[in-house]
Design a protein around this motif. Structure first.
Motif, PDB file in Angstrom:
ATOM      1  N   ALA A 164       0.831  -1.206   0.000  1.00  0.00           N
ATOM      2  CA  ALA A 164       0.000   0.000   0.000  1.00  0.00           C
ATOM      3  C   ALA A 164       0.864   1.255   0.000  1.00  0.00           C
ATOM      4  CB  ALA A 164      -0.908  -0.014   1.228  1.00  0.00           C
ATOM      5  N   ARG A 165       1.945   1.237   0.745  1.00  0.00           N
ATOM      6  CA  ARG A 165       2.822   2.410   0.786  1.00  0.00           C
ATOM      7  C   ARG A 165       3.430   2.681  -0.588  1.00  0.00           C
ATOM      8  NH1 ARG A 165       7.548   4.792   1.418  1.00  0.00           N
ATOM      9  NH2 ARG A 165       7.811   6.359   3.078  1.00  0.00           N
ATOM     10  N   ASP A 166       3.859   1.620  -1.263  1.00  0.00           N
ATOM     11  CA  ASP A 166       4.423   1.774  -2.606  1.00  0.00           C
ATOM     12  C   ASP A 166       3.395   2.356  -3.565  1.00  0.00           C
ATOM     13  OD1 ASP A 166       6.938   0.793  -1.959  1.00  0.00           O
ATOM     14  OD2 ASP A 166       6.368  -1.277  -2.344  1.00  0.00           O
ATOM     15  N   LEU A 167       2.156   1.902  -3.438  1.00  0.00           N
ATOM     16  CA  LEU A 167       1.092   2.383  -4.308  1.00  0.00           C
ATOM     17  C   LEU A 167       0.954   3.908  -4.199  1.00  0.00           C
ATOM     18  CD1 LEU A 167      -2.450   0.747  -4.555  1.00  0.00           C
ATOM     19  CD2 LEU A 167      -2.109   3.201  -4.741  1.00  0.00           C
ATOM     20  N   VAL A 168       0.864   4.403  -2.977  1.00  0.00           N
ATOM     21  CA  VAL A 168       0.662   5.834  -2.769  1.00  0.00           C
ATOM     22  C   VAL A 168       1.915   6.618  -3.157  1.00  0.00           C
ATOM     23  CG1 VAL A 168       0.084   7.604  -1.074  1.00  0.00           C
ATOM     24  CG2 VAL A 168      -1.026   5.373  -0.959  1.00  0.00           C
ATOM     25  N   ALA A 169       3.081   6.092  -2.808  1.00  0.00           N
ATOM     26  CA  ALA A 169       4.323   6.790  -3.133  1.00  0.00           C
ATOM     27  C   ALA A 169       4.502   6.922  -4.643  1.00  0.00           C
ATOM     28  CB  ALA A 169       5.515   6.056  -2.516  1.00  0.00           C
ATOM     29  N   LYS A 192       1.138  11.150   5.648  1.00  0.00           N
ATOM     30  CA  LYS A 192       2.477  10.824   6.141  1.00  0.00           C
ATOM     31  C   LYS A 192       3.551  11.384   5.220  1.00  0.00           C
ATOM     32  CE  LYS A 192       1.964   8.131   9.844  1.00  0.00           C
ATOM     33  NZ  LYS A 192       2.639   8.376  11.142  1.00  0.00           N
ATOM     34  N   MET A 193       3.243  11.455   3.922  1.00  0.00           N
ATOM     35  CA  MET A 193       4.210  11.922   2.927  1.00  0.00           C
ATOM     36  C   MET A 193       4.132  13.425   2.693  1.00  0.00           C
ATOM     37  SD  MET A 193       3.750   8.791   0.193  1.00  0.00           S
ATOM     38  CE  MET A 193       3.945   7.074   0.737  1.00  0.00           C
ATOM     39  N   GLY A 194       3.262  14.103   3.432  1.00  0.00           N
ATOM     40  CA  GLY A 194       3.187  15.555   3.348  1.00  0.00           C
ATOM     41  C   GLY A 194       2.174  16.095   2.360  1.00  0.00           C
ATOM     42  N   TYR A 195       1.263  15.265   1.891  1.00  0.00           N
ATOM     43  CA  TYR A 195       0.239  15.709   0.945  1.00  0.00           C
ATOM     44  C   TYR A 195      -1.119  15.807   1.648  1.00  0.00           C
ATOM     45  CZ  TYR A 195       3.819  14.265  -2.413  1.00  0.00           C
ATOM     46  OH  TYR A 195       4.996  14.124  -3.109  1.00  0.00           O
ATOM     47  N   THR A 196      -2.047  16.490   1.012  1.00  0.00           N
ATOM     48  CA  THR A 196      -3.397  16.621   1.571  1.00  0.00           C
ATOM     49  C   THR A 196      -4.420  16.170   0.538  1.00  0.00           C
ATOM     50  OG1 THR A 196      -3.837  18.866   0.759  1.00  0.00           O
ATOM     51  CG2 THR A 196      -2.600  18.658   2.828  1.00  0.00           C
TER      52      THR A 196
END
Length: 255
Positions: A164-169, A192-196
């Motif tokens: 899931a993390r790879d998907l969003v990144a 977590k990655m700084g996006y909204t």
């Protein structure tokens, strides 16, 4: 005398062979297959998360032991008897026992607002790069499968993320890509990655809920789980867990 002992021994052996296999009962260790970390559903090696808490609280009398593995491996592990239960499997095997719906996932097509995409139906994904989880082409309905399944017309445009993390990144790194994913999971990792969420457009093109259940090898444990889940709903604890993990469901499984 020796012959009598032999006959007696044979009778004892036959007696134990004839006994029915003992079903799992409360207090019995229960191995449960669950996917790798995917907050807010599975967190920190399955030590917490919405799915983890629901299973533990619905089976309070069982010694639940979660076994993490790839999403596509959970159902085979249950079918092969490597575990006694598996979270988020689809009802496909007549020899297993399935719970009612445990969670209503809110799957959306998600695009960056800056890409100015318009997606009002699944067919609008034609010609677009789509990134999603492994197994999604088989989980999101016939139309999506025809486009992105193994022999799909748009298979060349599909990216399957290992986690899931790879998907969003990968979504945030690429231009002109559509993420197909549960909104709560996407929101967690994006923040977590700084996006909204103001930076994306959400398109409701999929069914309200994906038909995932908890699968069991033992009918009694399945029945205990269903009763426990009903208790969570009736007591209000289910909604407390949704608030705890900031998960908004498009369909109420407690209805």
């Amino acid at each position: 005398m020796n012959s009598l002992r032999t006959v007696f021994g044979v009778i004892i052996v036959l007696f134990f062979i004839a006994l029915p296999a003992k079903a799992l009962s409360e207090g019995t260790p229960l191995k449960v297959a669950i996917a790798g970390d995917a907050p807010p559903y599975v967190i920190d090696g399955a030590s917490g998360g919405l799915e983890v808490d629901i299973v533990r609280q619905a089976l309070p009398g069982y010694d639940v032991e979660f076994v993490q593995m790839g999403f596509a491996q959970t159902a085979p592990a249950l079918e092969q008897g490597k575990v006694q239960a598996a979270v988020n499997v689809m009802k496909k095997n007549d020899h297993l026992f399935y719970s009612g719906n445990m969670i209503s996932f809110s799957n959306y097509a998600i695009a960056k607002a800056s890409d100015e995409m318009k997606v009002s139906r699944i067919a609008d994904l034609k010609g677009k790069k789509v990134i999603t989880w492994q197994g999604a082409p088989m989980d999101l309905g016939m139309e999506f499968e025809k486009m992105f399944g193994p022999n799909g017309t748009q298979r060349q445009n599909l990216i399957l993320a290992p986690t899931a993390r790879d998907l969003v990144a990968q979504f945030w790194k690429m231009k002109g890509v559509v993420a197909v994913v549960d909104m709560a999971l996407f929101k967690f990792y994006s923040q977590k990655m700084g996006y909204t969420m103001t930076q994306v457009d959400l398109f409701k093109i999929f069914p309200l809920t994906t038909d995932f259940r908890v699968g069991f090898r033992d009918q009694k444990v399945r029945d205990d789980f269903n009763r426990g889940l009903a208790n969570l709903c009736n007591s209000g604890r289910y909604r407390e867990l949704l608030r705890k993990y900031d998960v908004e469901q498009r369909e109420d499984v407690c209805q």
